[in-house]
Motif scaffolding. Sequence first.
Motif, PDB file in Angstrom:
ATOM      1  N   ARG A  82       0.831  -1.205   0.000  1.00 14.16           N
ATOM      2  CA  ARG A  82       0.000   0.000   0.000  1.00 14.16           C
ATOM      3  C   ARG A  82       0.866   1.256   0.000  1.00 14.16           C
ATOM      4  O   ARG A  82       0.573   2.225  -0.712  1.00 14.16           O
ATOM      5  CB  ARG A  82      -0.916   0.017   1.234  1.00 14.16           C
ATOM      6  CG  ARG A  82      -2.128  -0.898   1.122  1.00 14.16           C
ATOM      7  CD  ARG A  82      -2.890  -0.944   2.437  1.00 14.16           C
ATOM      8  NE  ARG A  82      -4.153  -1.638   2.288  1.00 14.16           N
ATOM      9  CZ  ARG A  82      -5.326  -1.049   2.095  1.00 14.16           C
ATOM     10  NH1 ARG A  82      -5.394   0.270   2.041  1.00 14.16           N
ATOM     11  NH2 ARG A  82      -6.429  -1.755   1.955  1.00 14.16           N
ATOM     12  N   GLN A  83       1.914   1.242   0.804  1.00 10.67           N
ATOM     13  CA  GLN A  83       2.810   2.396   0.863  1.00 10.67           C
ATOM     14  C   GLN A  83       3.542   2.592  -0.463  1.00 10.67           C
ATOM     15  O   GLN A  83       3.728   3.723  -0.917  1.00 10.67           O
ATOM     16  CB  GLN A  83       3.816   2.218   2.003  1.00 10.67           C
ATOM     17  CG  GLN A  83       3.202   2.314   3.392  1.00 10.67           C
ATOM     18  CD  GLN A  83       4.182   1.930   4.476  1.00 10.67           C
ATOM     19  OE1 GLN A  83       5.008   1.022   4.308  1.00 10.67           O
ATOM     20  NE2 GLN A  83       4.108   2.609   5.615  1.00 10.67           N
ATOM     21  N   ARG A  86       1.064   4.085  -3.004  1.00  8.47           N
ATOM     22  CA  ARG A  86       0.853   5.512  -2.726  1.00  8.47           C
ATOM     23  C   ARG A  86       2.080   6.323  -3.127  1.00  8.47           C
ATOM     24  O   ARG A  86       1.969   7.428  -3.690  1.00  8.47           O
ATOM     25  CB  ARG A  86       0.540   5.687  -1.238  1.00  8.47           C
ATOM     26  CG  ARG A  86       0.476   7.122  -0.727  1.00  8.47           C
ATOM     27  CD  ARG A  86      -0.616   7.924  -1.390  1.00  8.47           C
ATOM     28  NE  ARG A  86      -0.807   9.208  -0.749  1.00  8.47           N
ATOM     29  CZ  ARG A  86       0.030  10.240  -0.818  1.00  8.47           C
ATOM     30  NH1 ARG A  86       1.153  10.132  -1.502  1.00  8.47           N
ATOM     31  NH2 ARG A  86      -0.248  11.379  -0.207  1.00  8.47           N
ATOM     32  N   ASP A 196      -3.869  10.790  -2.621  1.00  7.60           N
ATOM     33  CA  ASP A 196      -4.731  10.066  -1.679  1.00  7.60           C
ATOM     34  C   ASP A 196      -6.011   9.594  -2.364  1.00  7.60           C
ATOM     35  O   ASP A 196      -6.462   8.460  -2.171  1.00  7.60           O
ATOM     36  CB  ASP A 196      -5.093  10.966  -0.493  1.00  7.60           C
ATOM     37  CG  ASP A 196      -3.933  11.153   0.470  1.00  7.60           C
ATOM     38  OD1 ASP A 196      -3.022  10.298   0.481  1.00  7.60           O
ATOM     39  OD2 ASP A 196      -3.932  12.157   1.210  1.00  7.60           O
ATOM     40  N   ALA A 199      -5.230   6.754  -4.849  1.00 11.36           N
ATOM     41  CA  ALA A 199      -4.851   5.545  -4.109  1.00 11.36           C
ATOM     42  C   ALA A 199      -6.080   4.866  -3.511  1.00 11.36           C
ATOM     43  O   ALA A 199      -6.211   3.634  -3.573  1.00 11.36           O
ATOM     44  CB  ALA A 199      -3.845   5.893  -3.018  1.00 11.36           C
ATOM     45  N   ARG A 200      -6.990   5.646  -2.940  1.00  5.47           N
ATOM     46  CA  ARG A 200      -8.202   5.056  -2.352  1.00  5.47           C
ATOM     47  C   ARG A 200      -9.040   4.352  -3.415  1.00  5.47           C
ATOM     48  O   ARG A 200      -9.540   3.239  -3.203  1.00  5.47           O
ATOM     49  CB  ARG A 200      -9.041   6.137  -1.662  1.00  5.47           C
ATOM     50  CG  ARG A 200      -8.493   6.616  -0.332  1.00  5.47           C
ATOM     51  CD  ARG A 200      -9.547   7.392   0.448  1.00  5.47           C
ATOM     52  NE  ARG A 200     -10.043   8.547  -0.285  1.00  5.47           N
ATOM     53  CZ  ARG A 200      -9.501   9.762  -0.211  1.00  5.47           C
ATOM     54  NH1 ARG A 200      -8.441   9.965   0.558  1.00  5.47           N
ATOM     55  NH2 ARG A 200     -10.016  10.770  -0.893  1.00  5.47           N
TER      56      ARG A 200
END
Length: 229
Positions: A82-83, A86, A196, A199-200
């Motif tokens: 996830r990091q 992002r 953000d 990414a979501r």
Amino acid sequence: MGTPADSEKARSRLEEAAREVFAEHGYQGATVREICRRAGQNPSSINYHFGTKEDLYRKILRQVGPPEDAPPVALIEEASPRQRLRAFIAYFLAETLGGEEQPWKARVMAHEFAAPTPLLDELVQGAIRPHFEMLHATVAELLGVAGDRTAPIDQLVTDHAFGVVSQVVFYRHSRPVVERVARRRYGATDMERLADHIARAVLAAIAADRRRVAACTRQRRAEAEEVAG
């Protein structure tokens, strides 16, 4: 005979003029004569400093594309998928929205995409593909299918990876329309918010497909066990 400093100045002027001319006319429409005229240099100067028009264009195209080293943040091994996702999105947005002072880059690429030259293959292999492979591997981890390169799974991972790219590229190529519709300018201050948001959206889509892939895998295993039993 000029000094090394004079030679460097001439080379710099030629590069600056080449950016302008390639941005306006693309590779096919650009001429050595026009580049030299704008740079205030004689027509043989490109041959002296760069070799050929193609060699000069190769240098400019490399300045347009992503650097050949991958995003440092996204390469931190201990970062979670996830990091890394992002970080990739933020890095890509910075390349897209952070270059407001260099609009020639988008125009050069627009010409290249409309009428690809053989040098596009070099750009893809040297700079774009390594970044995409990193993104592809990250998406595969998020889908829970890392290491699975079977055709259907690989295509699913590729589709999600291109989905990430397309959402970022949208803000580069559609920026004039986006800003007119939204009635505001988009720039560096929007990068964190957009990173953000993208990414979501991407993670939600990946999560849905991860559940679907897991369900299909369980079903195939159950069917195989039934046949074996």
